[in-house]
Scaffold this motif. Structure first.
Motif, PDB file in Angstrom:
ATOM      1  N   TYR A 191       0.836  -1.211   0.000  1.00  9.77           N
ATOM      2  CA  TYR A 191       0.000   0.000   0.000  1.00  9.77           C
ATOM      3  C   TYR A 191       0.868   1.257   0.000  1.00  9.77           C
ATOM      4  O   TYR A 191       0.544   2.249  -0.670  1.00  9.77           O
ATOM      5  N   SER A 192       1.987   1.228   0.731  1.00 11.58           N
ATOM      6  CA  SER A 192       2.897   2.374   0.749  1.00 11.58           C
ATOM      7  C   SER A 192       3.454   2.643  -0.647  1.00 11.58           C
ATOM      8  O   SER A 192       3.552   3.798  -1.083  1.00 11.58           O
ATOM      9  N   ARG A 195       0.732   4.219  -2.751  1.00  8.84           N
ATOM     10  CA  ARG A 195       0.509   5.626  -2.425  1.00  8.84           C
ATOM     11  C   ARG A 195       1.571   6.533  -3.046  1.00  8.84           C
ATOM     12  O   ARG A 195       1.294   7.687  -3.382  1.00  8.84           O
ATOM     13  N   GLN A 196       2.766   6.019  -3.224  1.00  7.27           N
ATOM     14  CA  GLN A 196       3.825   6.827  -3.839  1.00  7.27           C
ATOM     15  C   GLN A 196       3.564   7.066  -5.321  1.00  7.27           C
ATOM     16  O   GLN A 196       4.099   7.999  -5.910  1.00  7.27           O
ATOM     17  N   PRO A 204      -3.927   9.088   3.657  1.00  5.36           N
ATOM     18  CA  PRO A 204      -4.024   7.647   3.413  1.00  5.36           C
ATOM     19  C   PRO A 204      -5.219   7.025   4.125  1.00  5.36           C
ATOM     20  O   PRO A 204      -5.445   7.254   5.310  1.00  5.36           O
ATOM     21  N   SER A 221       6.674  -0.250   7.151  1.00  4.97           N
ATOM     22  CA  SER A 221       7.040   0.432   5.901  1.00  4.97           C
ATOM     23  C   SER A 221       7.593   1.824   6.146  1.00  4.97           C
ATOM     24  O   SER A 221       8.227   2.412   5.268  1.00  4.97           O
ATOM     25  N   ARG A 222       7.396   2.347   7.356  1.00  5.62           N
ATOM     26  CA  ARG A 222       7.937   3.665   7.654  1.00  5.62           C
ATOM     27  C   ARG A 222       9.471   3.657   7.650  1.00  5.62           C
ATOM     28  O   ARG A 222      10.119   4.698   7.577  1.00  5.62           O
ATOM     29  N   GLY A 227       8.058   5.947   3.151  1.00  5.75           N
ATOM     30  CA  GLY A 227       7.151   4.894   3.593  1.00  5.75           C
ATOM     31  C   GLY A 227       6.123   5.416   4.579  1.00  5.75           C
ATOM     32  O   GLY A 227       6.356   6.368   5.323  1.00  5.75           O
ATOM     33  N   LEU A 228       4.957   4.782   4.585  1.00 10.50           N
ATOM     34  CA  LEU A 228       3.881   5.184   5.483  1.00 10.50           C
ATOM     35  C   LEU A 228       4.052   4.539   6.856  1.00 10.50           C
ATOM     36  O   LEU A 228       4.613   3.449   6.980  1.00 10.50           O
TER      37      LEU A 228
END
Length: 495
Positions: A191-192, A195-196, A204, A221-222, A227-228
């Motif tokens: 998903y991250s 979103r990019q 988000p 993912s951060r 990353g989110l």
């Protein structure tokens, strides 16, 4: 919100379309350390999401109703193993056979290498409510029914963790995924990436939660550039975790309905589980994504923007929330005997109004004292009073009561960051066993990656000493006892 409403949201529609278009072309570098679950480790370069499944590895063993061992490691073996567990659980629940339902659930946890839900399952079975609770949850979590996410609330979802997600997924006939830290990490990373690339600019919508690994793997993912943030299981309520399992199931089914992926697995529910199993493999360590991203391990544990460094460390290593374990357990027993409702908020108030050694504690300190009470540790709230008395008394009998077992079984070190109290006993006992000075012990704990600072290492060993002595795992000199060696036989923190 119901399934059609959820999937009709523009961002969800776009994410499903992105998965369909991109999963076949992504490449992955699977790098697993050798462990109990993956003997010999795994080194594989894979192109395309579907191809990940052939590299599935999870070495597990459980016992069927005839006490015969059922072993598995590859996906084909795991499919057969889980099929047997699913049949056992479904049959027992439909018959409302509480003891067989309990035994099936316990063997599912054994297959998964987790134990946190054991006291909860025993309590429901003793009350004659386990099968009815699971049946109720099955309706609320079905992927092809008319259920509404809002019905999964604090009243309907009594508990949820890495063990219960497995039980609910196996009881479900529509393909509901096992939503553990690995699966959450993988879908959160995808998903991250989406979103990019997505042109939408709104906040988000899909904050897929995950949890820390017990090793140095990255599951947030951060940790990667742009990353989110992945909310951590420890900060997500039971009902929210359950809702994310349903949301992910809806997304997986939507993707598979548009493709022929995993067709050889059979009907749609079986294909869903193959999809989930592939996510499970990718979620072991997000560095497997063969992408030009720069991981920053220090960011991996951060679940919220303003999280402190100390809290961040507790999400990745074995650093606990410091508290005097033995005294708090005895205090909880005294609290329970007052007849006040057995809830955390009331126990926190009780701690604040009952000074220890003449000193009162703040609300924050009182809340931190409840660390060992969580479902990820000993799950102490709502235990029967007689059971709690045994736990408070300590020793081997108290340890068995805390683990909700009649006879002590060897400790299983799972894949996720759980059982911190007991792992800290293991770390502490091994450090003292080497006859080191205090400074050398601290250095050892830090060099092994169990704690990042001197204070954190001290906190870790303070809890290890307290819990270890309480249950007779450590002696007065904090050295391992015969019970320690029996309980932790075969345990290694290397992987």
């Amino acid at each position: 919100m119901k399934r059609e409403q959820f999937l009709a949201q523009p961002e969800v529609e776009a994410f499903v379309a992105w998965l369909v278009a991109n999963l076949p072309t992504l490449t992955f570098k699977l790098r697993f350390k050798s462990s109990k679950f993956v003997p010999g480790g795994l080194q594989a370069d894979v192109r395309g999401f579907e191809q990940v499944l052939e590299h599935y590895r999870w070495k597990a063993s459980w016992q069927d109703s005839n006490q015969s061992a059922v072993d598995s490691q590859t996906w084909a073996e795991t499919q057969r193993s889980l099929g047997q567990l699913r049949e056992w659980l479904t049959s027992a629940v439909n018959r409302r056979d509480e003891q067989q339902t309990l035994q099936a659930c316990l063997q599912i946890l054994r297959w998964g290498g987790v134990r946190g839900a054991i006291p909860f399952l025993h309590r429901l079975a003793a009350e004659g409510e386990l099968s009815s609770y699971l049946k109720k949850m099955a309706v609320l979590m079905s992927l092809d029914g008319d259920n509404d996410l809002d019905d999964l609330d604090a009243l309907s979802v009594e508990r949820f963790d890495s063990g219960l997600t497995k039980i609910h997924a196996l009881l479900d006939a529509s393909g509901s995924p096992i939503y553990d830290s690995r699966v959450g990490a993988a879908i959160g990373m995808l998903y991250s990436l989406f979103r990019q690339q997505w042109a939408g600019s709104r906040k988000p919508l899909l904050a897929f939660p995950s949890g820390g690994a017990r090793g140095s793997q990255i599951r947030n993912s951060r940790a990667f550039l742009n990353g989110l943030v992945a909310p951590q299981f420890s900060q997500v309520s039971y009902e929210k975790w359950a809702r994310w399992q349903v949301r992910l199931g809806w997304i997986i089914r939507a993707v598979l309905e548009r493709t022929d992926w995993f067709a050889e697995q059979g009907a749609l529910p079986a294909r869903c589980h193959a999809f989930e199993a592939s996510l499970f493999m990718l979620g072991y360590d997000l560095r497997c994504f063969d992408l030009p991203l720069t991981p920053d391990p220090k960011k991996a544990a951060a679940a919220v923007e303003d999280e402190s460094e100390e809290e961040s460390e507790r999400d990745t290593g074995w650093v606990p929330t410091g508290h005097p374990f033995s005294q708090v357990i005895k205090g909880y027993l005294a609290f329970r005997k007052t007849g006040v409702p057995d809830e955390k908020k009331f126990f926190v108030e009780w701690l604040m109004t009952h000074p220890r050694d003449g000193k009162t504690v703040t609300r924050e300190t009182a809340q931190s004292y409840c660390f060992a009470f969580s479902i990820h540790e000993f799950d102490l709230f709502k235990r029967p009073l007689k059971e709690l008395e045994r736990i408070a008394a300590g020793g081997e009998v108290g340890l068995c009561a805390a683990l909700a077992t009649d006879t002590l079984q060897p400790f299983t070190l799972g894949d996720e960051r759980a059982d911190v109290c007991l792992v800290d006993v293991l770390i502490t006992g091994r450090a003292y066993q080497q006859g080191l000075t205090e400074k050398a012990r601290i250095d050892l704990v830090m060099s092994a990656g169990h704690a990042g600072t001197e204070n954190a290492a001290k906190t870790l060993m303070a809890l290890g000493r307290n819990v270890g002595m309480h249950f007779g795992l450590l002696d007065a000199q904090y050295l391992p006892t015969p019970l320690f060696e029996q309980f932790f036989s075969g345990c290694s923190l290397d992987a």
